[in-house]
Design a protein around this motif. Sequence first.
Motif, PDB file in Angstrom:
ATOM      1  N   TYR B  33     -11.183  -6.350   1.985  1.00  0.00           N
ATOM      2  CA  TYR B  33     -12.277  -5.555   1.443  1.00  0.00           C
ATOM      3  C   TYR B  33     -13.493  -6.443   1.223  1.00  0.00           C
ATOM      4  N   TYR B  35     -17.066  -6.334  -1.156  1.00  0.00           N
ATOM      5  CA  TYR B  35     -17.816  -5.684  -2.226  1.00  0.00           C
ATOM      6  C   TYR B  35     -19.108  -6.462  -2.454  1.00  0.00           C
ATOM      7  N   PHE B  45     -18.445  -1.048  -3.380  1.00  0.00           N
ATOM      8  CA  PHE B  45     -17.624  -1.135  -2.175  1.00  0.00           C
ATOM      9  C   PHE B  45     -18.504  -1.137  -0.932  1.00  0.00           C
ATOM     10  N   TYR B  48     -13.818  -1.734   4.340  1.00  0.00           N
ATOM     11  CA  TYR B  48     -12.384  -1.958   4.171  1.00  0.00           C
ATOM     12  C   TYR B  48     -11.731  -2.040   5.540  1.00  0.00           C
ATOM     13  N   ASP B  56     -13.120   1.167   7.453  1.00  0.00           N
ATOM     14  CA  ASP B  56     -13.837   2.163   6.661  1.00  0.00           C
ATOM     15  C   ASP B  56     -15.176   1.545   6.285  1.00  0.00           C
ATOM     16  N   GLY B  99      -3.058  -0.315   1.874  1.00  0.00           N
ATOM     17  CA  GLY B  99      -3.816   0.334   0.816  1.00  0.00           C
ATOM     18  C   GLY B  99      -2.939   1.115  -0.137  1.00  0.00           C
ATOM     19  N   GLU B 100      -1.716   0.684  -0.291  1.00  0.00           N
ATOM     20  CA  GLU B 100      -0.827   1.401  -1.197  1.00  0.00           C
ATOM     21  C   GLU B 100      -1.393   1.381  -2.597  1.00  0.00           C
ATOM     22  N   ILE B 101      -1.171   2.451  -3.296  1.00  0.00           N
ATOM     23  CA  ILE B 101      -1.740   2.571  -4.630  1.00  0.00           C
ATOM     24  C   ILE B 101      -1.219   1.503  -5.561  1.00  0.00           C
ATOM     25  N   ARG B 102      -0.070   0.946  -5.254  1.00  0.00           N
ATOM     26  CA  ARG B 102       0.503  -0.057  -6.138  1.00  0.00           C
ATOM     27  C   ARG B 102      -0.056  -1.447  -5.919  1.00  0.00           C
ATOM     28  N   ASN B 103      -0.789  -1.626  -4.856  1.00  0.00           N
ATOM     29  CA  ASN B 103      -1.105  -2.992  -4.460  1.00  0.00           C
ATOM     30  C   ASN B 103      -2.405  -3.502  -5.053  1.00  0.00           C
ATOM     31  N   GLU B 104      -2.257  -4.540  -5.841  1.00  0.00           N
ATOM     32  CA  GLU B 104      -3.426  -5.136  -6.459  1.00  0.00           C
ATOM     33  C   GLU B 104      -4.251  -5.879  -5.413  1.00  0.00           C
ATOM     34  N   GLN B 105      -5.516  -6.008  -5.707  1.00  0.00           N
ATOM     35  CA  GLN B 105      -6.407  -6.752  -4.844  1.00  0.00           C
ATOM     36  C   GLN B 105      -6.637  -8.134  -5.441  1.00  0.00           C
ATOM     37  N   PHE B 107      -9.130 -11.272  -5.392  1.00  0.00           N
ATOM     38  CA  PHE B 107     -10.521 -11.525  -5.050  1.00  0.00           C
ATOM     39  C   PHE B 107     -10.772 -13.002  -4.760  1.00  0.00           C
TER      40      PHE B 107
END
Lengths: 107, 116
Positions: B33, B35, B45, B48, B56, B99-105, B107
């Motif tokens: 990603y 930003y 954003f 992605y 995206d 991009g699973e909802i559980r996956n932290e990013q 940085f």
Amino acid sequence: QQPVQSPQAVILREGEDAVINCSSSKALYSVHWYRQKHGEAPVFLMILLKGGEQKGHEKISASFNEKKQQSSLYLTASQLSYSGTYFCAPGGNKLIFGTGTLLAVQP
Amino acid sequence: GAGVSQSPSNKVTEKGKDVELRCDPISGHTALYWYRQSLGQGLEFLIYFQGNSAPDKSGLPSDRFSAERTGGSVSTLTIQRTQQEDSAVYLCASSWSRGEIRNEQFFGPGTRLTVL
């Protein structure tokens, strides 16, 4: 649309509690919370999943109300190290971060 | 293992010049990603990438901005004909899988871009 956080800023004394709220105009399936200290990159705190599940990190916990499209972050017995800007971000393929809440903890 | 790295850490350029910002994600992370964070502002954003799928690009502010990701790893964000309003910290993040909802990013430290 960007989630709205409240308050925008809060000042605490060490040991005090705080609540940071996050409201989304879109349906929430999960919420991420991040903290960014001044001059540093954001760091992941926790993920909240639908069902009102609470997750904790040290003395920081959060709740997630899928129906109300809201999440709240609870900081108890705050420490100096909690200072920073807190961002919520509804989960998904990409994260749209909230407006941010600046937290300053003073001795 | 190593975290997300970005280079340069600081970039000062003149208005109208092109700049390239680089991001090395954590090895094995398939999502990347970009930003942008202006002074005292939140995280905006930009773009992605997920594996070999089309990126995206919905957050790119204008056609002066473009990004590519080579070999599913390193990414370059290019800003053409820079303007003063492009001055900001550009942050890159990576995460596991799709991009699973559980996956932290995770940085990177960011690149501070200043356009004079």
